[in-house]
Enzyme design. Structure first.
Site, short mmCIF file in Angstrom:
data_model
loop_
_atom_site.label_atom_id
_atom_site.label_comp_id
_atom_site.label_asym_id
_atom_site.label_seq_id
_atom_site.Cartn_x
_atom_site.Cartn_y
_atom_site.Cartn_z
N CYS A 43 0.83 -1.22 0.00
CA CYS A 43 0.00 0.00 0.00
C CYS A 43 0.86 1.26 0.00
O CYS A 43 0.65 2.17 -0.79
CB CYS A 43 -0.93 -0.02 1.20
SG CYS A 43 -1.81 1.53 1.42
N CYS A 48 -1.52 1.71 -3.09
CA CYS A 48 -2.54 2.76 -2.89
C CYS A 48 -1.98 4.18 -2.80
O CYS A 48 -2.49 5.09 -3.43
CB CYS A 48 -3.31 2.50 -1.59
SG CYS A 48 -3.50 0.79 -1.14
N LYS A 51 -0.01 5.47 -5.90
CA LYS A 51 -1.04 5.49 -6.98
C LYS A 51 -1.94 6.71 -6.83
O LYS A 51 -2.20 7.41 -7.80
CB LYS A 51 -1.84 4.18 -6.91
CG LYS A 51 -2.94 4.00 -7.92
CD LYS A 51 -4.27 4.61 -7.56
CE LYS A 51 -4.82 4.33 -6.20
NZ LYS A 51 -5.33 2.99 -5.98
N TYR A 178 -9.29 -3.30 -10.80
CA TYR A 178 -8.93 -2.06 -10.10
C TYR A 178 -7.71 -1.39 -10.75
O TYR A 178 -7.74 -0.23 -11.14
CB TYR A 178 -8.52 -2.37 -8.66
CG TYR A 178 -9.63 -2.61 -7.68
CD1 TYR A 178 -10.01 -1.61 -6.80
CD2 TYR A 178 -10.26 -3.84 -7.60
CE1 TYR A 178 -10.99 -1.84 -5.85
CE2 TYR A 178 -11.25 -4.07 -6.66
CZ TYR A 178 -11.61 -3.08 -5.79
OH TYR A 178 -12.58 -3.29 -4.86
N GLU A 182 -7.46 2.08 -12.96
CA GLU A 182 -6.81 3.23 -12.32
C GLU A 182 -5.63 3.71 -13.19
O GLU A 182 -5.49 4.90 -13.46
CB GLU A 182 -6.35 2.86 -10.92
CG GLU A 182 -7.55 2.66 -9.98
CD GLU A 182 -7.19 2.30 -8.56
OE1 GLU A 182 -6.03 1.88 -8.32
OE2 GLU A 182 -8.06 2.43 -7.67
N HIS A 437 -26.77 22.09 0.11
CA HIS A 437 -26.82 22.60 -1.25
C HIS A 437 -25.82 23.73 -1.47
O HIS A 437 -25.65 24.56 -0.57
CB HIS A 437 -28.25 23.11 -1.49
CG HIS A 437 -28.49 23.52 -2.89
ND1 HIS A 437 -28.57 22.62 -3.93
CD2 HIS A 437 -28.67 24.76 -3.43
CE1 HIS A 437 -28.79 23.28 -5.05
NE2 HIS A 437 -28.86 24.58 -4.78
N GLU A 442 -25.52 15.88 -2.12
CA GLU A 442 -26.93 16.06 -1.74
C GLU A 442 -27.83 15.09 -2.52
O GLU A 442 -28.94 14.79 -2.10
CB GLU A 442 -27.38 17.51 -1.94
CG GLU A 442 -27.48 17.94 -3.38
CD GLU A 442 -27.93 19.41 -3.52
OE1 GLU A 442 -28.92 19.79 -2.87
OE2 GLU A 442 -27.27 20.17 -4.24
#
Ligand code: NDP
Length: 448
Positions: A43, A48, A51, A178, A182, A437, A442
């Site tokens: 990782c 991760c 990346k 994945y 990516e 908002h 939302e």
């Protein structure tokens, strides 16, 4: 004299191993960890984290383009791969140092070498030294799987992608999971011509079909090419260094780089598992129970080497649960229910809980709500890219059993929303919350 040199010996200093070692030490155990490469694991060192830094770097391509509509005149921009690469690698060095400090601060002894089991409680280090431990934790992670065929050695994996000398102009990425999606986004934004080749006709199996369709459509519109239902025959390296790639159902084509992103396999080779009597499961991963214990009472395993859910936060939880159970007098199991996940593609997508088809199969009667919208920023930028939020509810109770999004910042929004899904909230609970908002998020409380 204590019976063993250590209370715990951990093999592998990745996310799971570091967490387990640190927490076990904090509980008072005498702990050592062996790591043959760098503290931090996949990782932090080659996954991760670097990346995500590349994803940030890549996103500037669109931001700079979109800036015009927001009034900014930006002189011709150019991209310097080496500058970004070196900044990313420098930060990886920094994190490697931080992880090492964490272990040292907790008085965990670090052996920067390979360790092998030579008996139920004995570990031999590459230097020749043999140590003993009351408990052993295997946290050796996984590595990229590379399909075998003529010339496959000319390809790279994500491990090497972070170190490329130059940006390849034409990249063929194998796999449609994945890593493939990516890196397709990353390379494409940097200006490479990207083709994804996959053995099936589906990308991101496991994610909701609506999100996968949307990502495919957006990726194709951006100019990423897809070659589905196709496999490699051979790769020939030509005199000028380019790669001539032969695949089924297509004419041979030239690329500057072939990258395999075809899954990851547990690192179990040469660990001495037989010497300790540790068994594997049918997929070749270490078999463990729900407390991460192997078939040998005092040997445990966490993270990708057990191939349960190949995600860093899951390995960390498994490491923590192991340490709390064995050294903290607090038996703990990890809940694998409602684990949110994301793919940092361009745009990113994220999901938690069941997909629509899973929910239909499992629950029979469901209600599906969607919001298909064009984010305000895309409207102003003139970017014709729509986002999609999708909520799956149990028909009878309204309980949300799945939430899926493909949109800018989908992963950030999902982390918060996943708490509500994990807590078992209903569509009515979401609707009872006043919208914030104007945001994209939302849409979560406005879905029909
Ligand atoms: P994935 O499992 O996501 O995807 C593998 C892809 O390769 C699929 O398209 C699959 O095709 C194909 N494939 C699998 N085996 C073969 C084979 N033998 N020959 C040819 N093609 C094959 O794997 P990745 O390598 O992309 O990533 C590994 C894991 O790492 C992920 O599962 C994920 O858990 C983790 N990860 C998580 C990230 C995140 O959280 N954002 C980022 C990167 C990795 P098919 O669909 O036909 O099976």
């Amino acid at each position: 004299m204590p019976e063993f040199d250590y209370d715990l010996f951990t093999i592998g200093a990745g996310s799971g191993g570091v967490r387990a070692s640190r927490v076990a030490a904090a509980h008072g155990a005498k702990v050592a960890v062996a790591e043959e490469y760098r503290v931090g694991g996949t990782c932090v060192i080659r996954g991760c984290v670097p990346k995500k830094m590349l994803v940030y770097g890549a996103h500037f391509a669109e931001d700079l383009e979109d800036a015009k509509q927001f009034g900014w005149d930006i002189p011709q921009s150019t991209f310097d791969w080496v500058r970004l690469r070196d900044h990313v690698l420098a930060d990886v060095d920094r994190l490697n140092g931080l992880y090492t400090n964490t272990l040292e601060n907790h008085h965990v002894e670090i052996f920067h070498e390979r360790a092998t089991l030579v008996g139920p409680h004995e570990i031999r280090l590459a230097s020749g030294k043999t140590v003993t431990a009351k408990y052993i934790l295997i946290a050796t992670g996984a590595r990229p799987h590379v399909p075998e065929f003529e010339g496959c050695e000319h390809g790279i994996t994500s491990n090497e992608a972070f170190h490329l000398d130059a940006l390849p102009m034409r990249v063929l990425i194998a796999g449609a999971g994945y890593i493939a999606n990516e890196f397709a986004g990353i390379f494409h934004q940097f200006g490479s011509e990207v083709t994804i080749i996959n053995r099936s006709d589906q990308l991101l199996r496991g994610y909701d079909h609506s999100l996968r369709d949307r990502l495919l459509q957006i990726s194709v519109t951006k100019g990423i090419r897809f070659q589905f239902n196709s496999t490699f025959e051979k790769i020939e390296k030509q005199a000028d260094g380019t790669l001539l790639v032969h695949t089924t159902g297509s004419s041979p084509a030239e690329y500057d780089c072939v990258m395999f992103a075809t899954g990851r396999v547990p690192n179990i080779e040469g660990l001495g598992l037989e010497a300790a009597g540790v068994e594997l499961n049918e997929t070749g991963a270490i078999r463990v129970d729900d407390q991460s214990k192997t078939n040998v009472d005092h040997i445990y395993a966490v993270g990708d080497v057990t191939d349960r859910v190949q995600l860093t936060p899951v390995a960390i939880r498994e490491g923590q649960a192991f340490a709390d159970t064995v050294f903290g007098n607090k038996p703990t199991t990890v809940s694998y229910d409602c684990i949110p996940s994301a793919v940092f593609s361009h745009p990113p997508l994220a999901g938690v809980g069941m997909t629509e088809s899973e929910a239909r199969n499992k629950l029979g009667s469901i209600k599906v709500y969607e919001s298909d919208f064009r984010p305000m920023k895309n409207v102003v930028a003139g970017r014709n890219e729509r986002s999609l939020y999708k909520m799956i509810c149990e028909a009878e109770t309204g309980r949300i059993v799945g939430l899926h999004m493909i949109a800018p910042e989908a992963a950030e929004v999902m982390q918060a929303a996943a708490i509500a899904v994990k807590a078992g909230l209903t569509k009515d609970d979401f609707d009872a919350t006043v919208a914030l908002h104007p945001t994209m998020a939302e849409e979560l409380v406005l879905m029909r």
